[in-house]
Design a protein around this motif. Structure first.
Motif, mmCIF file in Angstrom:
data_model
loop_
_atom_site.group_PDB
_atom_site.id
_atom_site.type_symbol
_atom_site.label_atom_id
_atom_site.label_comp_id
_atom_site.label_asym_id
_atom_site.label_seq_id
_atom_site.Cartn_x
_atom_site.Cartn_y
_atom_site.Cartn_z
ATOM 1 N N GLY A 37 37.175 65.005 20.503
ATOM 2 C CA GLY A 37 35.957 65.615 21.006
ATOM 3 C C GLY A 37 34.693 64.955 20.539
ATOM 4 O O GLY A 37 33.621 65.193 21.095
ATOM 5 N N ASP A 93 35.550 59.218 22.048
ATOM 6 C CA ASP A 93 35.329 60.628 21.713
ATOM 7 C C ASP A 93 36.558 61.459 22.028
ATOM 8 O O ASP A 93 36.944 62.346 21.250
ATOM 9 C CB ASP A 93 34.120 61.169 22.476
ATOM 10 N N GLU A 94 37.183 61.189 23.168
ATOM 11 C CA GLU A 94 38.379 61.938 23.550
ATOM 12 C C GLU A 94 39.529 61.669 22.588
ATOM 13 O O GLU A 94 40.273 62.576 22.220
ATOM 14 C CB GLU A 94 38.786 61.582 24.972
ATOM 15 N N ARG A 100 32.716 57.166 25.437
ATOM 16 C CA ARG A 100 33.286 58.434 25.887
ATOM 17 C C ARG A 100 34.785 58.502 25.656
ATOM 18 O O ARG A 100 35.304 59.543 25.216
ATOM 19 C CB ARG A 100 32.971 58.639 27.368
ATOM 20 N N ALA A 128 44.632 66.901 22.625
ATOM 21 C CA ALA A 128 44.098 65.804 23.426
ATOM 22 C C ALA A 128 45.236 65.199 24.215
ATOM 23 O O ALA A 128 46.416 65.447 23.951
ATOM 24 C CB ALA A 128 43.412 64.748 22.550
ATOM 25 N N ARG A 132 35.903 71.665 32.625
ATOM 26 C CA ARG A 132 35.721 70.619 31.656
ATOM 27 C C ARG A 132 34.267 70.514 31.269
ATOM 28 O O ARG A 132 33.390 70.514 32.132
ATOM 29 C CB ARG A 132 36.162 69.312 32.279
#
Length: 386
Positions: free
Chosen positions: A28, A23-24, A20, A336, A161
């Motif tokens: 995304g 991904d950030e 996760r 980001a 979010r």
């Protein structure tokens, strides 16, 4: 939309890398039709960890997968693909369930040996509490996303979010090989040379893309240590190929894979390729910038710090597997919380892998940054203060 995908910025459809936090950092996720290159550090094996999570996410989402690797590493790579945490009796945070461990303690203990039972009971309560907190977080994120979709995007409205695209995996609960193959329709390709391996992976990818016409699905292409074979094979006297020949074979293989995953206007495949950067020149990242959509670099932890005093100030730095840096994002013009190039420690715990920003201490004798007022009256830091 395809299962396990989400609409991204600039009209992209993205899938999760399986981590996760990564991904950030990528903006995304991994867009379909993109080639994500991971430059290995050569020691930690963190590139295999990223490959396993990418494959595990494909199994959790029902994506078709194509895996290319050297014969000696193929079975080892598939044997340690993690299962989704809490997905069954055998993946509730332990390799064996807490109830099984408690039963073992009850059968093995004699007389007044109750310490083992007490520890097992407390550990089971801890695991259960962590699972409840995880479920509460997921429910809260889903509720926020639902409220955000029903509320208009006014000037003062808060944007909710989106729920996480990736799953949480347990490193101590390997996914059985049969279940992995059924979930992903796994195609394996043994790579002996980069050029031939790239051609074989591209052909398997095209076959998987053609099969999506009957059963729509996203496709994940994984290649381990592309270009490793040429460095140790071929040539007389056991010498490998020259640096130039290895680079040509590598670029040729990457171009074939890139063409296979993005054949048209609506791609359904994405590729994650790891490259042993130590076997190539130092300008490999810049050479691949025109070919790869995203570039992630792995470095050894000790390369962060020039002095032993600085290393001593880093809390538990020795427990970090490597340093991860995103050199190029596969989605451009994204917002980001971390800028490209920011260093993160990849820590591998007993059950989870996590990324955290590097808090690098200043070197000895460096001037501490001082705040000076700007025109608007707020405080800014001197650019040359470090």
């Amino acid at each position: 939309p395809l299962a396990g995908t989400r609409a991204g910025l600039a009209g992209h459809t993205v899938i999760s890398s399986g981590v996760r936090a990564l991904d950030e950092l990528l903006g995304g996720g991994v867009p379909l039709g993109s080639l994500l290159v991971v430059l290995e550090d050569g020691f930690s094996g963190a590139h295999e960890l990223l490959l396993r999570h990418f494959l595990a996410e494909g199994a959790a989402c029902g994506h078709r997968c194509v895996l290319g690797a050297q014969p000696h590493a193929l079975q080892q790579l598939l044997a340690a693909v993690p299962a989704v945490a809490g997905a069954g009796r055998e993946s509730e945070g332990l390799g064996t369930t807490c109830d099984d461990e408690t039963r073992k303690g009850r059968t093995d203990t004699k007389g007044g040996d109750d310490d083992g039972l007490h520890i097992a009971f407390q550990y089971r309560r801890y695991i259960g509490r962590q699972q409840r907190l995880q479920r509460q977080r997921e429910a809260k994120e889903a509720a926020q996303a639902q409220r955000g979709s029903s509320v208009g995007g006014g000037k003062g409205a808060k944007r909710a979010r989106a729920p996480a695209l990736s799953h949480a995996f347990d490193l101590l609960s390997p996914l059985p090989r049969g279940k992995l193959e059924r979930a992903t329709g796994l195609r394996t390709v043994e790579i002996e040379r980069a050029a031939e391996g790239g051609r074989a992976v591209a052909e398997a990818t095209r076959e998987a893309v053609a099969g999506c016409a009957a059963q729509p699905s996203a496709i994940r292409v994984l290649v381990r240590s592309l270009g490793e074979e040429e460095a140790f094979s071929g040539g007389g006297g056991g010498e490998g190929q020259s640096l130039f020949a290895r680079a040509v074979s590598l670029v040729s293989a990457l171009r074939r894979i890139k063409a296979a995953i993005a054949p048209g206007a609506q791609p359904v495949a994405a590729a994650l390729v790891t490259i042993p950067s130590a076997l190539f020149d130092s300008d490999l990242a810049s050479r691949l910038s025109s070919l790869a959509d995203g570039i992630v670099r792995l470095d050894q932890v000790w390369q962060l710090y020039a002095s032993e005093a600085a290393q001593a100030q880093v809390h538990e730095a020795s427990k970090a597997a490597c340093v991860l840096r995103v050199l190029r994002r596969p989605i451009t013009h994204t917002l980001a919380s971390h800028a490209p190039g920011t260093q993160h420690l990849l820590r591998v715990g007993r059950h989870r892998a996590a990324l955290e920003p590097v808090q690098q201490p200043p070197e000895e004798g460096a001037e501490r940054p001082t705040a000076v007022p700007n025109v608007a009256g707020s405080a800014t830091l001197k650019a040359d203060a470090w």
